[in-house]
Design a protein around this motif. Structure first.
Motif, PDB file in Angstrom:
ATOM      1  N   LEU A 100       0.822  -1.202   0.000  1.00 59.67           N
ATOM      2  CA  LEU A 100       0.000   0.000   0.000  1.00 59.67           C
ATOM      3  C   LEU A 100       0.862   1.260   0.000  1.00 59.67           C
ATOM      4  N   LYS A 101       0.623   2.145  -0.969  1.00 59.67           N
ATOM      5  CA  LYS A 101       1.378   3.390  -1.074  1.00 59.67           C
ATOM      6  C   LYS A 101       0.582   4.578  -0.549  1.00 59.67           C
ATOM      7  N   TYR A 102      -0.753   4.490  -0.610  1.00 61.97           N
ATOM      8  CA  TYR A 102      -1.579   5.556  -0.043  1.00 61.97           C
ATOM      9  C   TYR A 102      -2.926   4.993   0.396  1.00 61.97           C
ATOM     10  N   ILE A 103      -3.499   5.646   1.383  1.00 63.61           N
ATOM     11  CA  ILE A 103      -4.837   5.317   1.854  1.00 63.61           C
ATOM     12  C   ILE A 103      -5.525   6.634   2.211  1.00 63.61           C
ATOM     13  N   ILE A 104      -6.712   6.834   1.678  1.00 64.63           N
ATOM     14  CA  ILE A 104      -7.483   8.046   1.941  1.00 64.63           C
ATOM     15  C   ILE A 104      -8.679   7.645   2.798  1.00 64.63           C
ATOM     16  N   LEU A 105      -8.762   8.226   3.984  1.00 65.55           N
ATOM     17  CA  LEU A 105      -9.793   7.852   4.946  1.00 65.55           C
ATOM     18  C   LEU A 105     -10.659   9.033   5.371  1.00 65.55           C
ATOM     19  N   SER A 106     -10.600  10.126   4.660  1.00 66.99           N
ATOM     20  CA  SER A 106     -11.338  11.320   5.068  1.00 66.99           C
ATOM     21  C   SER A 106     -12.850  11.092   5.047  1.00 66.99           C
ATOM     22  N   LYS A 107     -13.531  11.856   5.867  1.00 65.59           N
ATOM     23  CA  LYS A 107     -14.990  11.840   5.976  1.00 65.59           C
ATOM     24  C   LYS A 107     -15.546  10.461   6.323  1.00 65.59           C
ATOM     25  N   ASN A 108     -14.967   9.869   7.344  1.00 62.85           N
ATOM     26  CA  ASN A 108     -15.455   8.642   7.957  1.00 62.85           C
ATOM     27  C   ASN A 108     -15.710   8.952   9.428  1.00 62.85           C
ATOM     28  N   ILE A 109     -16.051   7.964  10.191  1.00 59.01           N
ATOM     29  CA  ILE A 109     -16.291   8.164  11.619  1.00 59.01           C
ATOM     30  C   ILE A 109     -15.297   7.332  12.437  1.00 59.01           C
ATOM     31  N   LEU A 110     -14.051   7.367  12.000  1.00 60.26           N
ATOM     32  CA  LEU A 110     -12.993   6.606  12.666  1.00 60.26           C
ATOM     33  C   LEU A 110     -12.754   7.101  14.079  1.00 60.26           C
ATOM     34  N   GLU A 111     -12.644   6.157  14.986  1.00 59.12           N
ATOM     35  CA  GLU A 111     -12.369   6.486  16.387  1.00 59.12           C
ATOM     36  C   GLU A 111     -10.875   6.475  16.673  1.00 59.12           C
ATOM     37  N   SER A 112     -10.142   5.646  15.936  1.00 57.68           N
ATOM     38  CA  SER A 112      -8.685   5.565  16.065  1.00 57.68           C
ATOM     39  C   SER A 112      -8.132   4.809  14.858  1.00 57.68           C
ATOM     40  N   LEU A 113      -6.820   4.825  14.739  1.00 57.94           N
ATOM     41  CA  LEU A 113      -6.149   4.081  13.672  1.00 57.94           C
ATOM     42  C   LEU A 113      -5.311   2.972  14.298  1.00 57.94           C
ATOM     43  N   PRO A 114      -5.256   1.814  13.658  1.00 56.38           N
ATOM     44  CA  PRO A 114      -4.455   0.725  14.203  1.00 56.38           C
ATOM     45  C   PRO A 114      -2.959   1.014  14.081  1.00 56.38           C
ATOM     46  N   GLU A 115      -2.194   0.565  15.046  1.00 60.13           N
ATOM     47  CA  GLU A 115      -0.743   0.759  15.013  1.00 60.13           C
ATOM     48  C   GLU A 115      -0.118   0.112  13.787  1.00 60.13           C
ATOM     49  N   SER A 116      -0.683  -0.982  13.319  1.00 57.41           N
ATOM     50  CA  SER A 116      -0.119  -1.707  12.182  1.00 57.41           C
ATOM     51  C   SER A 116      -0.095  -0.860  10.915  1.00 57.41           C
ATOM     52  N   LEU A 117      -0.954   0.149  10.837  1.00 54.24           N
ATOM     53  CA  LEU A 117      -0.972   1.036   9.671  1.00 54.24           C
ATOM     54  C   LEU A 117       0.373   1.756   9.544  1.00 54.24           C
ATOM     55  N   GLY A 118       0.959   2.105  10.647  1.00 61.63           N
ATOM     56  CA  GLY A 118       2.254   2.778  10.645  1.00 61.63           C
ATOM     57  C   GLY A 118       3.432   1.874  10.327  1.00 61.63           C
ATOM     58  N   LEU A 119       3.189   0.596  10.263  1.00 63.93           N
ATOM     59  CA  LEU A 119       4.254  -0.364   9.978  1.00 63.93           C
ATOM     60  C   LEU A 119       4.352  -0.759   8.509  1.00 63.93           C
ATOM     61  N   ILE A 120       3.464  -0.235   7.680  1.00 62.48           N
ATOM     62  CA  ILE A 120       3.491  -0.546   6.243  1.00 62.48           C
ATOM     63  C   ILE A 120       4.660   0.240   5.635  1.00 62.48           C
ATOM     64  N   PRO A 121       5.668  -0.448   5.137  1.00 63.36           N
ATOM     65  CA  PRO A 121       6.894   0.239   4.690  1.00 63.36           C
ATOM     66  C   PRO A 121       6.726   1.167   3.505  1.00 63.36           C
ATOM     67  N   THR A 122       5.761   0.929   2.635  1.00 62.14           N
ATOM     68  CA  THR A 122       5.603   1.742   1.435  1.00 62.14           C
ATOM     69  C   THR A 122       4.626   2.896   1.622  1.00 62.14           C
ATOM     70  N   LEU A 123       4.005   2.966   2.783  1.00 62.11           N
ATOM     71  CA  LEU A 123       2.993   3.995   3.033  1.00 62.11           C
ATOM     72  C   LEU A 123       3.618   5.293   3.477  1.00 62.11           C
TER      73      LEU A 123
END
Length: 64
Positions: free
Chosen positions: A41-64
């Motif tokens: 994964l190189k990009y992820i767009i999450l705007s305009k959702n009702i996210l309460e938090s982001l998982p720590e694993s998202l920060g571990l994706i090397p290409t993001l």
């Protein structure tokens, strides 16, 4: 997958070669820690959702 009233994206971990993901304008409350398995994964767009938090694993994706 923009503007589709998606509430759950847990099944995305089966698409490990996914390069980009636009999930904006949905109803997503949480992302599973399994999202970290999307190692290409190189990009992820999450705007305009009702996210309460982001998982720590998202920060571990090397290409993001």
């Amino acid at each position: 997958m923009r503007n589709m009233n998606i509430t759950d994206v847990d099944s995305l971990v089966y698409t490990k070669n996914l390069k980009g993901l636009n999930l904006s304008n949905n109803q997503i409350k949480r992302l599973s820690e399994d999202i970290g398995q999307l190692s290409q994964l190189k990009y992820i767009i999450l705007s305009k959702n009702i996210l309460e938090s982001l998982p720590e694993s998202l920060g571990l994706i090397p290409t993001l």
